[in-house]
Each structure stands twice: as structure tokens, then as C-alpha cells.
Scaffold this active site. Structure first.
Site, short mmCIF file in Angstrom:
data_model
loop_
_atom_site.label_atom_id
_atom_site.label_comp_id
_atom_site.label_asym_id
_atom_site.label_seq_id
_atom_site.Cartn_x
_atom_site.Cartn_y
_atom_site.Cartn_z
CD GLU A 60 -1.79 -2.40 1.38
OE1 GLU A 60 -0.63 -2.67 1.78
OE2 GLU A 60 -2.67 -3.27 1.23
CG HIS A 129 -9.86 -7.18 7.25
ND1 HIS A 129 -9.03 -7.79 8.14
CD2 HIS A 129 -9.19 -7.14 6.07
CE1 HIS A 129 -7.90 -8.14 7.53
NE2 HIS A 129 -7.96 -7.75 6.28
#
Lengths: 331, 438
Positions: A60, A129
Site C-alpha cells: 500500500e 477489516h
């Protein structure tokens, strides 16, 4: 009007903007062949090819940094961050670089970048998440934050974001990708900083973001059956925030609850409630309430997870208390 | 007062330190801050400073010794001769006679800048046999909670501190005796100097129910303190009302304190203002003193002609709205105003915008009134002194071909100058309405 899913609406918005502007490209993990784990981007790689829909390694910070550089040098990248929780990995790229480059270059450089990611619990995805972390980036000057509450908003806000010359972060609720809503065939944009009054009411204002707008609307229906008329307002972008519409409503209703799926403490709800207290104090007949996610890691247990977020029932219960003039006790 | 020198804890997981060297010798004068000795732990060698002024005495650890954290290794006394054979059974001076014989365990220093430690819990019961490595109690500092070992084999003969108490570093917290104690002693910091009561009665076997009885109250006491309370909070003599209720009460001249005195439940919200309005207005003397009454006289009532002209030329056929417009404009407010016209038992409410546009005066259902116009034209009434209301009242009465106009209000509604201005403005407009348009 035709109805399409939020997922299709995002897909259409990106496709339309990529056709219109050859400098727009998209990069992220599993975005091309896989079309993201949520299948939001399916079909884009077939039309635009792997030069403009780019699968990246699992890094990322790397691909976000690439996007910041590309944006500074004339492209309009869309970064696809698979889960909002991964935003912790790109804080420097986003908050130290993208957000500040325009300012620190004396206006010589701009970062017209979109970061599309998601938020939302109750998908049984556990604590890493399931977070709603928009407050973290809303705190940083230089970033705009959009939070679509339906397919209609998702498309209009995405197109505006891509055309904006500043870094924009869009948080989609990952539980809403299959939710359908009327979306016009013809092109439209939704301007930033313009709230949407979803339902009018005179007794209490429910200010809600993202999927919490649905929660607030359902709460308003429960309340309507009891004779309490709730007004529901969706700010649509929390940065910039349409303070005027919120204040105007609260001055009329004298009461407000702010509902958002981020953790309650130090969150979006606190910021909005505080502004209402500062600027509509003498119009308030009850304290402004915050309703956010419980201040705990989001549990994996479905039973527990469902308890951590506001529901139509809990919103209605609090609205009832405020309208009855009940004292809100300090915990 | 003598001060114990103990082995400090210099690392989180350290339980002993090696004395590398003494930097002061027994009998030396030391000042607070002087380096006393060097300690080597598994991580580093550090100098340990004196915590008090005095003379170093009773040094009982030699260079090269490994010493348990918290163990007393010397003493800083008031004079170089102030010495005892062993510094171990320290502290408590006045009531030592009650305490069992043994080695005292002191509050260890667990952080570099720590002055006190909170004894969270005892891990051994009074009278228990303890080994040097056994955890004796838990201490909480500003950084962490840590377990402290007994440091000596024996029996827990006395606890000098209750769980939940804050103890200065170096102060004794327990005594460990060599032999099984006959009468173990349990004290708290407060009781140590005052009472000798809590000592348990002698028992045949020190370990048993009696021991529990001695320990139990100390364990139970802390949670008994904090109990959250529900129900309406105390008002502390203030009247609790929402900001909006307070503002409206002020605007409408309602007395929330009187409502509170009547026993109406607080906090007050807008809905409670109806109850405030219903209170008997037992106009106290102070209220009367604060009211004003001004009268004006004009030779001609200009309104009928003006109303006819406005209807003919501009289609404004509501003469009552025109009157409300002239009244509202006379207030000279920067905001739109709400004017109530009372006539023949009826009340009509209008919103008057700022500026001079009489066509923009509209009917309204506002409850917050800025001005009341009592229109007594056409009645035989020639004088009225009806008292103040929630807003300034202008009473219009026929007087020959002209009008008498009275203004009644309170000082909180208008100050003297504002009252004079309002009445002059209004009288002028009634006599010559066209002035309003200038």
C-alpha cells in the site's frame, strides 16, 4: 428511473471519467482481473487495459506513493485501497505528502488524486477489516472526505472527486455495494459541501453519514409512528462540511443526534455536535447526542459485533428520550 | 529521621542488582543527589543517588554482592554514629513493641522518578509461610503494575499497609519473621501511628479463620467508596433549563426561577414555558417599580386616509397589516419583528420585515412577540393603564379628531431611551403615515 447497485454506480463513474479524461488511471491490489474482492471494478480492465487499470504488488505505501507522484506530474490517479483499515499503512503518503504538497510548493504543485476505500462493520470481518477510520484523515487539513450514502451519491461524488484538483478520500460502506438506488442514465455530478435533507421533520434532526443514513431513515419511520417527526440530513462530504444546512435544521428542531460508524470518542460525531453547540446553543432544547461505534475493537462474534454500531432501534430510543425532555445522564 | 537506602529497580524485568562499587563509605556525610554506589544490571551500570541528606551508616552489602531489588543495603542517618546493628527491622518507631520480630519489607523503587507506589493487593495472607522468591504484593506505579517478591524466607508476620494505599518508596510495608508468628499484625498507614487496635487476638494456630478475618476488611474497603448515583442531579441552587427555554423565557419575560419555586420538575424545556406562563403573576413590588408608562397625543389620525390610498394605488387592502407594519418599523430593529394587533377581543399576529416595505408584512404564527398594538379606536375608552405584558404594549385611543397613544413596558423590554424613541416614531407615523415611506 433505472435502479443500479452502489457497486455498479462506482464502476460507471470511474469508466465515464476514464473515457472523458485520458490522464485518469487506477491502481491497487486485485483491481484488474479480479475487479476487487467486492467486484466493484469488474470489466474496467477489458475496456481500458492493464496500462490504466494497474494491478500492484501488495504494498500500500508503494502504490499510494506512486499515485501521489503521478498526480503531482499531471495524471489523475485513483488509488484503490482494498480495506479502509489499511489506511494506517499509507498515512505518510496521504497525510504528510498528498495533503501538504499544494501548500508547501506555494501552489506550484497539485495532487489531484482520489483514494477510494471503504468502512463499515457487521460483515464478520473482525477487528482489522471492519473499522471506519474516516475521522483520522478528516483531521488532516488538505484532504477532502466524501461518504456516499447510496448508489446515487456514490456515482455523483466519485465523478466530482476525480475532477477535483485536491486529494479526495472516498469511503464507501462495504455492506452497501449490492444496495440498489435510482441513478439517472444521464451524466450528473454532486458538488462537495452540499448536504442533502433526506427527510423533513420538525421535532429532531438526525445527522447521519454513509450507511448510517439508512439507519437514521428507519429510525425516523419508527418515530413517525409515535408522532415524532425526525428530519434526516446526510452531509455527503464531511470535509468540506455543509454547516449552514445543519445549523438551519437544528435551529428549527432544537434537538439533534449525530450518527456515524466511526468510533464515538474523538470522532466525526463529536466534531459536528461541537459545532452545533457552538453555533446553535441558544436554539437547543436538549443536549446534542453522539452515536458512533462503541470504543472497542470491532468483535468477530456476530452477536457482539452487532451491538457495537448504532441501529434504528437505538437511534429511535435516544430520539424519544431527547424529545421527552429526559435528562441525559453522564456515564 | 533515618532514611533507608534500598536496591532500586533499574529495569522492568530486573529482580536483583550487583553492587559494583561504593562511592561513599560508612560514616561519610552525604547530600541528597550525591552518588552513593554503582549498580550493574543485565543492561547497564548506573550510579544510584542519595535520596536524603545525612550520614551513610549501617552499610550491609559489600562490593560484588548481588542484592535483591528493594532490599535495604544501608541507611542515611542524622549523625555518623547513629547506627544500629542491622537496618532490617526498620521504621515504625512509636509502636514497635506491638510488631513481631523480623525483617521489614519496604516499598521498592520501580521507576527512576517514582516517589510512592500504590500497593494494589497482598498475594500472601497474614501468617503464611513465604519463600524469598514468592510474590508478596503487587505495586502499581504511574507506568505499570509489578509483583514484588518477599526477598526473605519466613512467615508474613505483619502487614503495615492496606491494599489500595499509597506508600512512599522505602517505607516498610510488611515484616517477615523467622518463626511462625503467634499474633500476626495487620495495620494500615493511617492506623499505624494512631491505633494499635487491629492486631488480631492471639490464636492457637496463626494460620486459620482468624487470619482471614484480619485480612478481609482490608480487601473489601476500596470498592465500597465509589458508587455512581442516578436520579436528577443536584441543582446547586441553580434553575436547570435548556438554552432555548432560557432564551425564550428571557424574550417573553417569563420567570423560570418562579417556575422552579412552584415545584415544576427540572430541567425546563420549551414545553415547560406554558407552565411558566400559567403561573399567577403575583406582581412583586420589584416588578412594579420596573415598569414604564409613556403617553403621546396627536392631533389627527392619519391612518384611515393612508389605508384608503394604499388600497387604491397599491392594492394593500389589509389596514390591520399596515398598522402592524408601522408599529414594527417604529421598533427600529435590525431583524424582522413579530407584532400582535389586539382589537375587539381578537389578536392577529404579523411578521414585519426590516425596511419600509409595507406590502411584505405577512400573517404569522410566531409565539415570540416583539410588540403588542392594542387598538381601542372606535371604543369609548379614553384612558388605559392595563399593566405590562410579555412585550411592549402600545394602546391607541381616540381623542377628539386625534389619538392618545400609551406605551407600557418593563425596563428589561426597553430602556428609557428606546421607549421614548418607539413612542415618538409610532406617534409620528400614525399622524402622518407617509413619513414612514421617507
Amino acid at each position: 428511473m433505472r435502479e443500479i447497485t452502489l457497486s455498479q454506480a462506482v464502476n460507471e463513474a470511474i469508466a465515464e471519467e476514464m473515457r472523458r479524461d485520458p490522464t485518469v488511471f487506477l491502481l491497487g491490489e486485485d483491481v484488474a482481473e479480479a475487479g476487487t474482492p467486492f467486484k466493484v471494478l469488474s470489466g474496467l480492465v477489458e475496456e481500458f487495459g492493464t496500462e490504466r487499470i494497474i494491478d500492484t504488488p501488495i504494498s500500500e505505501p508503494g502504490f499510494t506513493g506512486i499515485a501521489v507522484g503521478a498526480a503531482m506530474t499531471g495524471s489523475r490517479p485513483i488509488v484503490d485501497l482494498m480495506f479502509g483499515d489499511f489506511i494506517f499503512l499509507i498515512m505518510d503518503q496521504l497525510c504528510n505528502q498528498a495533503a501538504k504538497t499544494h501548500y508547501m510548493s506555494g501552489g506550484k504543485l497539485s495532487v489531484p488524486m482520489v483514494l477510494r476505500t471503504n468502512l463499515g462493520a457487521t460483515r464478520r470481518s473482525a477487528a482489522q477489516h471492519s473499522q471506519s477510520l474516516h475521522a483520522l484523515v478528516a483531521h488532516i487539513p488538505g484532504l477532502k472526505i466524501a461518504m456516499p450514502s447510496s448508489a446515487y451519491e456514490a456515482k455523483g461524488l466519485m465523478k466530482t472527486a476525480i475532477r477535483d484538483n485536491n486529494p479526495v478520500v472516498i469511503f464507501e460502506d462495504k455492506l452497501m455495494y449490492q444496495d440498489k438506488a435510482p441513478v439517472p442514465e444521464e451524466e450528473y455530478l454532486i458538488p462537495f459541501g452540499v448536504a442533502n435533507i433526506k427527510r423533513e421533520g420538525r421535532d429532531i434532526t438526525l445527522i447521519a453519514t454513509s450507511s448510517m443514513v439508512q439507519v437514521a431513515e428507519k429510525a425516523a419511520e419508527i418515530l413517525a409512528a409515535e408522532g415524532i417527526e425526525a428530519e434526516v440530513i446526510d452531509p455527503r462530504t464531511i470535509v468540506p462540511l455543509d454547516e449552514a444546512t445543519l445549523l438551519e435544521s437544528v435551529k428549527r428542531t432544537s434537538r439533534a443526534i449525530v450518527i456515524d460508524e466511526g468510533h464515538q470518542s474523538y470522532g466525526i460525531t463529536a466534531e459536528i455536535a461541537s459545532r452545533l453547540n457552538e453555533k446553535a446553543f441558544y436554539h437547543l432544547d436538549a443536549p446534542v447526542l453522539r452515536m458512533g461505534a462503541m470504543d472497542v475493537p470491532i468483535p468477530f462474534s456476530p452477536v457482539l459485533e452487532d451491538l457495537t454500531v448504532p441501529t434504528p432501534q437505538t437511534v429511535a430510543a435516544n430520539a424519544r428520550k431527547l424529545c421527552a425532555g429526559e435528562m441525559i445522564h453522564a456515564a | 529521621m533515618p532514611h533507608d537506602v534500598t536496591m532500586p529497580q533499574l529495569g522492568m524485568a530486573q529482580d536483583a542488582g550487583k553492587i559494583v562499587s561504593w562511592l561513599k563509605a560508612a560514616g561519610d556525610a552525604v547530600e541528597k543527589g550525591d552518588a552513593l554506589f554503582e549498580v550493574e544490571t543485565d543492561k547497564a551500570t548506573m550510579e544510584v543517588e542519595a535520596q536524603a541528606d545525612g550520614f551513610l551508616t549501617d552499610v550491609c552489602a559489600a562490593e560484588g554482592d548481588d542484592v535483591l531489588v528493594g532490599a535495604v543495603i544501608a541507611r542515611i542517618s542524622d549523625s555518623a554514629e547513629d547506627s544500629m546493628t542491622t537496618p532490617a527491622p526498620t521504621a515504625t518507631k512509636d509502636n514497635d513493641d506491638d510488631l513481631p520480630q523480623g525483617v521489614s519489607v519496604t516499598m521498592p523503587q520501580l521507576g527512576m522518578a517514582q516517589d510512592t507506589g500504590l500497593l494494589v493487593s497482598w498475594q500472601k495472607a497474614l501468617g503464611d509461610a513465604v519463600a524469598a522468591d514468592d510474590v508478596l504484593f503487587e505495586v502499581e506505579t504511574d507506568k505499570s503494575t509489578m509483583e514484588v517478591p518477599a526477598g526473605k524466607d519466613g512467615y508474613l508476620a505483619a502487614t503495615l499497609v492496606e491494599a489500595g494505599q499509597e506508600v512512599p518508596v522505602g517505607d516498610p510495608v510488611a515484616i517477615i519473621s523467622k518463626d511462625k508468628p503467634e499474633a500476626p499484625v495487620s495495620r494500615s498507614i493511617a492506623s499505624a501511628s494512631v491505633s494499635k487496635a487491629p492486631a488480631t487476638p492471639p490464636v492457637e494456630s496463626a494460620v486459620g479463620p482468624a487470619v482471614e478475618a484480619a485480612v478481609e476488611p482490608t480487601v473489601k474497603s476500596p470498592p465500597a467508596q465509589a458508587q455512581p448515583k442516578l436520579g436528577p442531579p443536584p441543582t446547586h441552587g441553580r434553575t436547570l433549563a435548556s438554552p432555548k427555554a432560557r432564551r425564550l423565557a428571557l424574550e417573553q419575560g417569563l420567570d423560570l426561577d418562579a417556575l422552579a419555586a412552584s415545584g415544576h420538575p427540572q430541567p425546563f424545556h420549551v414545553a415547560d414555558l406554558a407552565a411558566a406562563k400559567a403561573l399567577p403573576t403575583g406582581a412583586p413590588a420589584a416588578m412594579v417599580a420596573q415598569t414604564m408608562r409613556l403617553t403621546a397625543e396627536i392631533a389627527e389620525d392619519g391612518l384611515p386616509d393612508f389605508a384608503a390610498w394604499a388600497a387604491r394605488s397599491h392594492g394593500l387592502d389589509d389596514a390591520t397589516a399596515l398598522l402592524a407594519g408601522l408599529g414594527g418599523a417604529s421598533l427600529g430593529s435590525d431583524n424582522e419583528t413579530t407584532v400582535v394587533i389586539q382589537r375587539a377581543g381578537q389578536a392577529l399576529t404579523y411578521t414585519v420585515p426590516t425596511g419600509r416595505g409595507l406590502s411584505k408584512v405577512t400573517a404569522s404564527d410566531n409565539i415570540v412577540t416583539d410588540l403588542i398594538l392594542r387598538d381601542l379606536r372606535g371604543t369609548p375608552i379614553r384612558s388605559a393603564d392595563l399593566g405590562v405584558q410579555g412585550a411592549p404594549v402600545l394602546t391607541i385611543m381616540t381623542a377628539g379628531a386625534g389619538l392618545d397613544i400609551a406605551l407600557e413596558c418593563t425596563h428589561t423590554q426597553l430602556n428609557a431611551q428606546a421607549a421614548i424613541t418607539l413612542l415618538s416614531n409610532f406617534a409620528g407615523r400614525m399622524e402622518q403615515p407617509l413619513r414612514h415611506l421617507l
